[in-house]
Design a protein around this motif. Structure first.
Motif, short mmCIF file in Angstrom:
data_model
loop_
_atom_site.label_atom_id
_atom_site.label_comp_id
_atom_site.label_asym_id
_atom_site.label_seq_id
_atom_site.Cartn_x
_atom_site.Cartn_y
_atom_site.Cartn_z
N ARG A 54 47.79 31.61 37.01
CA ARG A 54 48.72 32.56 37.56
C ARG A 54 48.16 32.97 38.97
O ARG A 54 49.05 32.75 39.74
N ALA A 55 46.93 33.01 39.06
CA ALA A 55 46.40 33.26 40.12
C ALA A 55 46.26 32.12 41.35
O ALA A 55 46.74 32.15 42.45
N LEU A 59 48.55 32.19 44.83
CA LEU A 59 48.25 32.12 46.20
C LEU A 59 48.58 30.81 46.64
O LEU A 59 49.17 30.95 47.85
N LYS A 60 48.97 29.68 46.06
CA LYS A 60 49.56 28.54 46.42
C LYS A 60 51.14 28.88 46.98
O LYS A 60 51.63 28.61 47.98
N MET A 195 45.65 39.35 45.78
CA MET A 195 45.44 37.79 45.51
C MET A 195 44.04 38.02 45.08
O MET A 195 42.95 38.59 45.27
N GLU A 196 43.73 36.95 44.20
CA GLU A 196 42.52 36.52 43.59
C GLU A 196 41.97 35.19 43.50
O GLU A 196 41.88 34.52 42.69
N ILE A 201 39.40 29.73 42.20
CA ILE A 201 38.03 28.92 42.12
C ILE A 201 37.64 28.57 40.66
O ILE A 201 37.25 27.58 40.50
N GLU A 202 37.80 29.56 39.74
CA GLU A 202 37.42 29.27 38.15
C GLU A 202 38.47 28.23 37.72
O GLU A 202 37.93 27.35 36.90
N TYR A 203 39.68 28.35 38.05
CA TYR A 203 40.78 27.53 37.49
C TYR A 203 40.39 26.04 38.12
O TYR A 203 40.23 25.20 37.35
#
Length: 206
Positions: A54-55, A59-60, A195-196, A201-203
């Motif tokens: 979702r994050a 953002l995208k 925004m996260e 980055i973790e994704y």
């Protein structure tokens, strides 16, 4: 008009948030996803993977018409650069020409910014650039071409009080020119929602 432009508010509905803080967003009236199962989706427990996805989608989606391939390429460059990868990612996204055209309030939406650049209405350092993903550098001067300055879309955006220009751009709406002064940090960017990028980055680093 592209499919993404004509359906831009579906991104808001899918995320359940008013991504761009616009008064016309349907989320202001219906803060649940589209479709017959939209309201049921609010009650579901989201996994860690779901939160990361979702994050990333949020953002995208905020930057309008970035494809997954383009977004992953930006992520790859953020990883290669020195420093905090999350901050690098935001800096790279905000350095896109279409993002800066939007930040400078030459157009009302990020979708319009992509189309505006594509149609050749923008100069960078005196040269016409029609590539929305063009990477701008601090010090670059961005201007609306003279023959395009009386377009209603441009005039309305410049006069709109819906949003302000951030402090990493300098803009003269009388001359329709702006300067990109520095690469922003996450805290500098006027997102309408949280925004996260750390979750993004973790994704990708799973």
């Amino acid at each position: 008009m592209s499919k993404r432009i004509s359906a831009k508010y579906k991104i808001d509905r899918r995320m359940g948030e008013n991504l761009w803080g616009r008064p016309k967003s349907p989320v202001n009236r219906r803060d649940y996803g589209p479709g017959q199962h939209g309201q049921a989706g609010k009650r579901k427990k989201v996994s860690d993977f779901g939160l990361h996805l979702r994050a990333k989608q949020k953002l995208k989606g905020y930057y309008g018409s970035i494809t997954e391939k383009q977004f992953r390429r930006v992520y790859g460059e953020a990883v290669r650069r020195k420093g905090d990868t999350s901050e690098n990612l935001i800096g790279l996204l905000e350095s896109r020409l279409d993002a800066l055209v939007y930040r400078m309030k030459f157009v009302p939406t990020v979708f319009a910014a992509r189309q505006f650049v594509n149609h050749g209405h923008v100069n960078v350092n005196g040269q016409r650039v029609n590539i929305p993903s063009y990477r701008c550098k601090p010090g670059d001067v961005i201007e609306v071409r003279e023959k395009s300055r009386q377009i209603n879309l441009v005039l309305d955006a410049a006069e709109s009080s819906e949003r302000e220009t951030p402090d990493y751009v300098e803009v003269d709406h009388n001359k329709m020119t702006g300067k990109y002064t520095r690469v922003p940090k996450l805290a500098d960017v006027p997102y309408a929602v949280q925004m996260e990028p750390n979750l993004v980055i973790e994704y990708y680093s799973r």
